[in-house]
Design an enzyme around this catalytic site. Structure first.
Site, short mmCIF file in Angstrom:
data_model
loop_
_atom_site.label_atom_id
_atom_site.label_comp_id
_atom_site.label_asym_id
_atom_site.label_seq_id
_atom_site.Cartn_x
_atom_site.Cartn_y
_atom_site.Cartn_z
N GLU A 156 24.53 -10.49 -9.69
CA GLU A 156 23.28 -9.83 -10.05
C GLU A 156 22.61 -10.59 -11.19
OE1 GLU A 156 21.96 -7.44 -8.47
OE2 GLU A 156 23.61 -6.61 -7.29
N ARG B 200 20.64 8.47 -6.86
CA ARG B 200 20.37 9.01 -5.52
C ARG B 200 21.36 10.11 -5.18
NH1 ARG B 200 22.66 7.98 -0.85
NH2 ARG B 200 23.91 6.26 -1.62
N CYS C 23 26.49 1.24 -11.36
CA CYS C 23 26.71 -0.20 -11.52
C CYS C 23 25.65 -0.81 -12.42
CB CYS C 23 26.70 -0.90 -10.15
SG CYS C 23 28.22 -0.60 -9.24
N HIS D 154 28.16 -7.70 -7.34
CA HIS D 154 28.38 -6.69 -6.30
C HIS D 154 29.12 -7.32 -5.12
CE1 HIS D 154 25.39 -3.39 -7.54
NE2 HIS D 154 26.49 -2.76 -7.21
N1 PCA Z 1 29.09 0.87 -6.84
C1 PCA Z 1 28.10 1.81 -7.34
C2 PCA Z 1 28.74 2.47 -8.53
C3 PCA Z 1 30.19 2.14 -8.45
C4 PCA Z 1 30.28 1.09 -7.43
O1 PCA Z 1 31.31 0.46 -7.15
C5 PCA Z 1 26.76 1.15 -7.64
O2 PCA Z 1 26.42 0.14 -7.01
O3 PCA Z 1 26.02 1.64 -8.49
#
Ligand code: PCA
Length: 214
Positions: free
Chosen positions: A80, A90, A143, A166
Site C-alpha cells: 500500500e 462498512r 487495516c 495487503h
Molecule cells: N483486513 C481488514 C482488517 C483486518 C484485515 O486483515 C482490512 O483490510 O481493513
C-alpha cells in the site's frame, strides 16, 4: 542487529482464519537479510489494534515495521502506498464498533505515504514469479487505521521504514466460492520474505513508473 517487526490480524467478518497472521507467524524468529524478524498478532478492532501495535514497537524497538492484512478479493500481493486519516467501517469490527467518517488523528495530516520501497518490493516479487502490484488505497477499515497509526508513530519511535501490505485470501477461504482469487500459503510466505529483505536492504525506492490511469 536490525530488527523487523511484522504484524498480522486475527480473523474478522465471519472468516475462521486470517492469512496475514498465518503468513507472518511463519516468519517469526527467522533471520532475513541479517535482520531478526518478530511477528505479532493484532486485534481487528479500531483503537485497540493501535495500542497493541505500539506496545510491540516499544518491546521490540524495530528499525522496520511491516503490517500485513487480508484483502479478500484481491488476486495479488499489494504493498500500500497511502494511509488515509479516515475511519469509515462498512462492517462492525471484532468489538462491534463501526465508526463512520471519523478522523484517526484529529490533528493529523490527511494522509501519509508508506516509507517502504514499495516499487522495489513489487519488482522483486515479479522477478520471483509472484503476482504483485501497487495499491493506492488500503480502504477505510482496520487495516488503513493501523497503517495510518503506524505511520504516525514513525518519528516518535525512530522507525527507519514502515508501511502496509495487503495479501489475498488463502485457497481454503476461496474454496466453494466462485471466481474468488486466492494465493497459496507458501507463495505468500515467500513473498513476505522478499518484502522483508528488500525493505532491509533498500533505503530508497526505485524510480520506475508505478501509478495507475484510473
Ligand atoms: N483486513 C481488514 C482488517 C483486518 C484485515 O486483515 C482490512 O483490510 O481493513
Amino acid at each position: 542487529m536490525t530488527t523487523v517487526l511484522l504484524t498480522g490480524f486475527e480473523p474478522f467478518d465471519k472468516d475462521a482464519i486470517n492469512p496475514s497472521w498465518e503468513v507472518v507467524q511463519q516468519l517469526h524468529g527467522e533471520t532475513i537479510a541479517k535482520a531478526q524478524v518478530f511477528a505479532t498478532r493484532l486485534s481487528c478492532v479500531f483503537g485497540q489494534s493501535l495500542r497493541e501495535l505500539e506496545s510491540a514497537v516499544k518491546k521490540h524497538q524495530p528499525a522496520i515495521v511491516i503490517a500485513v492484512g487480508q484483502a479478500g478479493g484481491r488476486a495479488e500481493v499489494t504493498p500500500e502506498r497511502v494511509a488515509m486519516n479516515l475511519d469509515d467501517a462498512r462492517i462492525p469490527d471484532n468489538a462491534g464498533k463501526q465508526p463512520i467518517d471519523r478522523p484517526i488523528h484529529r490533528q493529523g495530516p490527511a494522509a501519509y505515504f508508506s516509507t517502504l520501497p514499495v516499487k522495489a518490493i513489487v519488482q522483486n516479487l515479479h522477478h520471483d514469479g509472484l503476482p504483485a502490484s501497487l495499491s493506492h488505497s488500503a480502504g477505510t477499515f482496520v487495516c488503513n487505521h493501523v497503517f495510518y497509526g503506524l505511520m504516525a508513530m514513525q518519528q516518535r519511535y525512530g522507525l527507519q521504514r514502515c508501511g502496509f501490505i495487503h495479501i489475498p485470501y488463502l485457497p481454503s477461504q476461496a474454496a466453494g466460492r466462485t471466481g474468488v482469487p486466492s494465493m497459496a500459503l507458501d507463495d505468500m510466505v515467500r513473498a513476505m520474505r522478499i518484502a522483508v529483505a528488500v525493505s532491509v536492504k533498500r533505503k530508497r525506492d526505485l524510480r520506475v513508473p508505478g501509478g495507475t490511469t484510473h
